[in-house]
Enzyme design. Structure first.
Site, PDB file in Angstrom:
ATOM      1  N   GLY A  73      -3.238   7.304  33.551  1.00 24.66           N
ATOM      2  CA  GLY A  73      -1.790   7.166  33.663  1.00 24.66           C
ATOM      3  C   GLY A  73      -1.090   8.497  33.894  1.00 24.66           C
ATOM      4  N   THR A  74      -1.546   9.517  33.200  1.00 24.67           N
ATOM      5  CA  THR A  74      -0.901  10.830  33.326  1.00 24.67           C
ATOM      6  C   THR A  74      -1.015  11.345  34.760  1.00 24.67           C
ATOM      7  OG1 THR A  74      -1.374  11.336  31.024  1.00 24.67           O
ATOM      8  CG2 THR A  74      -0.950  13.209  32.472  1.00 24.67           C
ATOM      9  N   ASN A 153       6.527   3.049  25.615  1.00 23.38           N
ATOM     10  CA  ASN A 153       5.319   3.044  24.802  1.00 23.38           C
ATOM     11  C   ASN A 153       5.607   3.169  23.312  1.00 23.38           C
ATOM     12  OD1 ASN A 153       5.993   5.618  26.206  1.00 23.38           O
ATOM     13  ND2 ASN A 153       4.657   6.467  24.639  1.00 23.38           N
ATOM     14  N   GLN A 181       2.195   0.550  30.068  1.00 22.74           N
ATOM     15  CA  GLN A 181       2.252  -0.348  28.899  1.00 22.74           C
ATOM     16  C   GLN A 181       2.363  -1.820  29.278  1.00 22.74           C
ATOM     17  OE1 GLN A 181       1.891   0.163  25.600  1.00 22.74           O
ATOM     18  NE2 GLN A 181       1.536   2.345  25.844  1.00 22.74           N
ATOM     19  N   SER A 201      -3.071   2.487  33.851  1.00 27.12           N
ATOM     20  CA  SER A 201      -4.199   3.173  33.231  1.00 27.12           C
ATOM     21  C   SER A 201      -5.138   2.149  32.594  1.00 27.12           C
ATOM     22  CB  SER A 201      -3.677   4.129  32.158  1.00 27.12           C
ATOM     23  OG  SER A 201      -4.750   4.707  31.455  1.00 27.12           O
ATOM     24  N   ALA A 202      -6.443   2.298  32.826  1.00 25.91           N
ATOM     25  CA  ALA A 202      -7.403   1.285  32.375  1.00 25.91           C
ATOM     26  C   ALA A 202      -7.510   1.164  30.853  1.00 25.91           C
ATOM     27  CB  ALA A 202      -8.782   1.590  32.968  1.00 25.91           C
ATOM     28  N   HIS A 203      -7.413   2.299  30.145  1.00 21.76           N
ATOM     29  CA  HIS A 203      -7.708   2.222  28.701  1.00 21.76           C
ATOM     30  C   HIS A 203      -6.608   1.562  27.884  1.00 21.76           C
ATOM     31  CE1 HIS A 203      -5.416   5.619  26.702  1.00 21.76           C
ATOM     32  NE2 HIS A 203      -5.320   6.025  27.955  1.00 21.76           N
ATOM     33  N   THR A 239     -15.472  12.884  44.172  1.00 23.10           N
ATOM     34  CA  THR A 239     -16.345  11.715  44.089  1.00 23.10           C
ATOM     35  C   THR A 239     -15.785  10.727  43.076  1.00 23.10           C
ATOM     36  OG1 THR A 239     -18.253  13.040  44.706  1.00 23.10           O
ATOM     37  CG2 THR A 239     -18.709  10.952  43.592  1.00 23.10           C
ATOM     38  N   CYS A 327       5.364  14.384  17.651  1.00 20.77           N
ATOM     39  CA  CYS A 327       4.658  14.250  18.915  1.00 20.77           C
ATOM     40  C   CYS A 327       3.196  14.604  18.698  1.00 20.77           C
ATOM     41  CB  CYS A 327       5.298  15.085  20.003  1.00 20.77           C
ATOM     42  SG  CYS A 327       4.830  16.799  19.978  1.00 20.77           S
TER      43      CYS A 327
END
Ligand SMILES: *Cc1c(COP(=O)(O)O)cnc(C)c1O
Length: 393
Positions: A73-74, A153, A181, A201-203, A239, A327
């Site tokens: 995501g970042t 989030n 999110q 983002s996958a996670h 790659t 944070c």
């Protein structure tokens, strides 16, 4: 999943589903080809990457060629914002975003400010919602991009993206949304939302960490982000993370089939937890929008106690939650999101976030409802302010 412990921090990350691990495993061992290789090993990996691309595209209503895989995501946020800024540098130098964005967006905007770009950070109301009319007013002839997240989030508020993207397009500027999110959790359709760029983002949807995607609408002008080989149509060299991408594809496929039922189930758990906490704890406030919010998100401020103290006490009881009051660097600055919503530093420091997901159950909710009131009572017994408040009702 480890039993006995209760995980209520799904917005930070999710466990990888067993089906996803299973899909990934062969790509670490016997199917190790480089997708750029011409031989059969390479072609086998190429097919796997393209199948995953189609699955991720399908989850968000996009075309496969509009998906670029990234490291998460970042990177997707950095890519979208810097990519458009550099591509349109000759046309304009102004970006509009909100004050409640993820740091991946805010820090990217700040770094562009250091390079001479101008950024407007829009305010939000007390629920954390951006007013589309503020977007309209902020756009000038120099504006090249509007970036507003789909759902926050921390507090879970879902933004009126359809309206905001419409305004951006009326004024001739691109629109990006950070949908990390929401993808895989609520309906995300790039046509309905009217977005040009979208980060995921996958996670955050039961896939592996370190892989994500940026949706780039066909025809959008954007500079390449990582320079090198011709991977990802020359936009993101290097790659491909083949096992990660395959896992992301499988997670997207599962989410597409299951998210509606899961959202309904989680919304019920969420509302049960919110109601239960309100019944059992006084001086407690829900943060974020009461209805336009993520299914699994409960974010509260508990007056007269510190978020960190509640968090540590919950952790001792085997409950993992999160606090918006500090944070990730461990600094004592309260959350920029809560401050933007108008909370005082003091209230922001008394905040707690529970985010539920696939393995969350009614029993988990009941356990939190049993433990948190005790924790709060114990901490408040040591709080002079709370005791004074109750001595003079
Ligand atoms: C988690 C998150 C990110 C960052 O994604 P990573 O894959 O961890 O880099 C960005 N935006 C939002 C809204 C998030 O929740």
């Amino acid at each position: 999943m480890p039993e006995r412990k209760i995980y209520m921090d799904y917005a930070a990350t999710t466990p990888v589903r067993p089906e996803v691990v299973e899909a990934m495993l062969p790509y670490f061992t016997e199917r190790y080809g480089n997708p750029s290789s011409i031989h059969s090993f390479g072609q086998d990996a190429r097919v796997a990457v393209e199948e995953a691309r189609a699955k991720v595209a399908s989850l968000i209503g996009a075309r496969p060629e509009e998906i670029v895989f990234t490291s998460g995501g970042t990177e997707s946020d950095n890519f979208a914002i810097k990519g458009v800024a550099y591509a349109l540098r000759g046309k304009g130098d102004h970006i509009v975003t909100s004050s409640v964005e993820h740091h991946a967006v805010l820090e990217t905007c700040k770094s562009l400010e250091n390079e001479g770009f101008k950024v407007t950070y829009l305010p939000v109301d007390r629920y954390g919602t951006v007013d589309p009319e503020d977007v309209r007013k902020a756009i000038t002839e120099r504006t090249i991009l509007v970036s507003v997240m789909h759902a926050n989030n921390e507090v879970g508020t879902v933004q009126p993206i359809e309206e905001i993207s419409k305004i951006a397009h009326e004024r001739g500027t691109y629109f990006h949304t950070d949908a990390v999110q929401t993808v895989g959790h609520i309906k995300v359709d790039v046509e309905e939302l009217g977005v040009d760029l979208l980060s995921t983002s996958a996670h955050k949807l039961y896939g592996p960490k370190g892989v994500g995607a940026l949706y780039i609408r066909k025809g959008t002008r954007i500079a390449p982000f990582v320079h090198g080989g011709e991977q990802e149509r020359g936009r993101r060299a290097g790659t491909e993370n083949v096992p990660g991408i395959v896992g992301f594809g499988r997670a997207a496929e599962l989410a597409r089939a299951e998210y509606e039922d899961e959202a309904r189930r989680l919304s019920e758990l969420r509302d049960k937890l919110i109601e239960g906490l309100r019944e059992r704890i006084d001086y407690i406030h829900l943060n974020g929008h009461p209805t336009r919010r993520l299914p699994g998100n409960v974010h509260v401020t508990v007056e007269f106690v510190e978020g960190e103290s509640m968090l540590l006490n919950l952790d001792i009881e085997g409950i993992a939650a999160s606090t918006g009051s500090a944070c990730s660097s461990g600094s004592l600055e309260p959350s920029h999101v809560l401050l933007a919503m108008g909370l005082s530093h003091e209230l922001a420091h008394g905040s707690l976030r529970f985010t539920m997901g696939r393995w969350s159950t009614e029993e988990d909710v009941e356990r939190v409802l049993e433990v948190l009131p005790e924790v709060v009572a114990r901490l408040r017994a040591m709080s002079p302010l709370y005791n004074v408040r109750n001595a003079y009702p």
